[in-house]
Design a protein around this motif. Structure first.
Motif, PDB file in Angstrom:
ATOM      1  N   ALA A 277       4.567   0.929  -2.455  1.00  0.00           N
ATOM      2  CA  ALA A 277       3.174   1.000  -2.898  1.00  0.00           C
ATOM      3  C   ALA A 277       2.580  -0.395  -3.057  1.00  0.00           C
ATOM      4  O   ALA A 277       1.425  -0.643  -2.687  1.00  0.00           O
TER       5      ALA A 277
ATOM      6  N   THR B  74      -1.392  -0.275  -3.057  1.00  0.00           N
ATOM      7  CA  THR B  74      -1.765   0.947  -3.776  1.00  0.00           C
ATOM      8  C   THR B  74      -1.037   1.105  -5.107  1.00  0.00           C
ATOM      9  O   THR B  74      -1.133   2.165  -5.723  1.00  0.00           O
TER      10      THR B  74
ATOM     11  N   ARG C 257      -7.766  -2.007  -2.651  1.00  0.00           N
ATOM     12  CA  ARG C 257      -6.459  -2.129  -2.021  1.00  0.00           C
ATOM     13  C   ARG C 257      -6.325  -3.467  -1.303  1.00  0.00           C
ATOM     14  O   ARG C 257      -5.286  -4.132  -1.369  1.00  0.00           O
TER      15      ARG C 257
ATOM     16  N   THR D  23       1.123   4.856 -11.109  1.00  0.00           N
ATOM     17  CA  THR D  23       2.226   4.994 -10.146  1.00  0.00           C
ATOM     18  C   THR D  23       3.488   4.341 -10.675  1.00  0.00           C
ATOM     19  O   THR D  23       4.595   4.893 -10.562  1.00  0.00           O
TER      20      THR D  23
ATOM     21  N   ASP E 227      -0.598   1.022  -8.836  1.00  0.00           N
ATOM     22  CA  ASP E 227      -1.339   0.911 -10.086  1.00  0.00           C
ATOM     23  C   ASP E 227      -0.407   1.284 -11.235  1.00  0.00           C
ATOM     24  O   ASP E 227       0.767   1.633 -11.029  1.00  0.00           O
TER      25      ASP E 227
ATOM     26  N   HIS F 296       1.560  -2.006   0.254  1.00  0.00           N
ATOM     27  CA  HIS F 296       0.348  -1.463   0.860  1.00  0.00           C
ATOM     28  C   HIS F 296      -0.865  -1.569  -0.055  1.00  0.00           C
ATOM     29  O   HIS F 296      -1.923  -1.013   0.243  1.00  0.00           O
TER      30      HIS F 296
END
Length: 432
Positions: free
Chosen positions: A224, A229, A90, A234, A231, A227
């Motif tokens: 996302a 996160t 991350r 997602t 991928d 932050h």
């Protein structure tokens, strides 16, 4: 090579902060801690004041996201993160120069010194960050990004973006009747496409395709991305397939939500999209002036940042204008504005004259529009899309593309030719 001491802003939380400060300030370390920051706000203020070349931060620093890292970079401060036992992947996605394994990592001093010299051309050959996780790690560059942009006045940016994405995704497989066999567009290639609604003034792709617009997918993936996160799973979850191999990432349901789409997040979204689909077509807003020129607070959110980020990331920019006297005038000025954009826009450009009709510009409308743009804007090639109101109205009413609803429409055939032209500009072969 002997160099001056590296100035460091320390934002390390927990009892290890004292040990880190002592290690950086030890004689012969080559570094000096100029500010011990208790939170992100203090760190950003110190960086803006030019108090440090490198920021050493903890993974659990509250508020630390890609936007904050971008502000540190904008102030000329490089960033080294201490992952400890946290999610190193991350942190890499947030754009750090290096990620270490906590305060006790023996590479701490080397990482700080070498990171400070990243921008020094005389020291580049001596920098060795091997073994350190570096920023912007992620899937490799694969797909192509196309930005569809144009001036104000509803010239047809959304229609062009949707129809271009449909043609790039190969939705043109349906064939018209035999009487139109000579006019039909070629069967579409087997490729995938994603259309992204990044218009922060009036997003409408969800309505155009008959989708529920109560859950903007772009806002979710932007959060996302901010932050670290985001991928592919997602991104795919929030970009559903609407037909064939065409995906849609819906935009903001209300124009007031534009601060949820910072440039730093959209950059990550578009980079991930390259690995999700072969083509990413972005419907951009009409304005491209830098908001910081209009206000004193240069760190305030920028409403046009999404459009500027899409233009900067694009491999091809499709500039759309309306084919009438007012639309041509606006298009000429828009091309001048694009040439003076506050961000570099190195992409190839395709100029599209939309809704070409003799009732607005006189007989032989295609030639009239081409001559006007050549004379006043120096445009050597203009792609004309004829006006076909009944077919476009039928597609809008059904929530479908022209390739699905009116495959033999002259406008649809023009969009198919536009897709072929875009492929040619980026050198992408058409698969069988």
């Amino acid at each position: 090579m002997t160099s001056a001491e590296v100035t460091v802003l320390c934002a390390v939380s927990g009892p290890a902060e004292t040990d880190v400060v002592l290690a950086l300030g030890a004689p012969g370390s080559g570094a000096q801690v100029t500010r011990r920051c208790g939170d992100l706000t203090e760190l950003l203020a110190a960086a803006a004041a030019g108090a440090g070349q490198v920021a050493l931060v903890s993974a659990d620093l509250p508020g630390l996201d890609r936007e904050a890292v971008g502000r540190l970079h904008g102030a000329g401060t490089r960033v080294v993160a201490l992952a400890d036992d946290g999610p190193a992947d991350r942190l890499q996605a947030l754009g750090f120069e290096a990620v270490l394994d906590g305060p006790a990592d023996p590479r701490l001093l080397d990482a700080v010194r070498d990171t400070a010299r990243v921008d020094d051309p005389l020291a580049t050959s001596e920098i060795d960050l091997s073994g350190l996780a570096t920023g912007d790690a992620g899937p490799g560059r694969a797909g192509t990004v196309v930005a569809v942009w144009g001036p104000v006045g509803a010239p047809g940016r959304t229609t062009t973006a949707v129809e271009l994405a449909a043609e790039l995704a190969g939705l043109g497989g349906r064939r018209p009747g035999r009487r139109q066999a000579r006019k039909q567009a070629p069967a579409g290639p087997t490729q995938s496409a994603l259309v992204v609604d990044a218009d922060t003034y009036g997003s409408c792709i969800a309505s155009r395709l008959g989708l529920l617009d109560d859950a903007p997918g772009l806002a979710a993936v932007a959060r996302a991305a901010a932050h670290g996160t985001l991928d592919l799973a997602t991104l795919a979850q929030h970009a559903p397939v609407v037909e064939g191999r065409l995906r849609v990432l819906t935009g903001m349901t209300r124009a007031a939500r534009w601060p949820e789409l910072p440039a730093s997040a959209l950059e990550v979204v578009l980079e991930r999209a390259r690995s999700l689909t072969d083509w990413t077509v972005v419907d951009c807003g009409p304005l491209i002036e830098a908001d910081e020129l209009l206000m004193y607070d240069t760190h305030a959110p920028q409403r046009n940042a999404a459009t500027l980020a899409a233009l900067q990331a694009a491999d091809v920019v499709v500039v759309v204008g309306a084919a009438d006297p007012v639309g041509i005038q606006r298009l000429v000025r828009a091309l001048e504005d694009l040439a003076e954009a506050p961000v570099p826009v190195p992409a190839a450009r395709v100029v599209v004259a939309n809704r070409v009709r003799s009732s607005a510009v006189g007989p032989d409308p295609e030639r009239a529009v081409a001559d006007a743009l050549a004379r006043y804007a120096g445009v050597g090639e203009v792609h004309a899309v004829p006006d076909d109101g009944p077919a476009l109205d039928a597609a809008l009413l059904a929530g479908r593309t022209l390739a699905e609803r009116a495959p033999s429409s002259p406008a649809r055939l023009a969009f198919a030719d536009l897709a072929a032209l875009v492929r040619q500009r980026v050198g992408v072969p058409v698969p069988a």
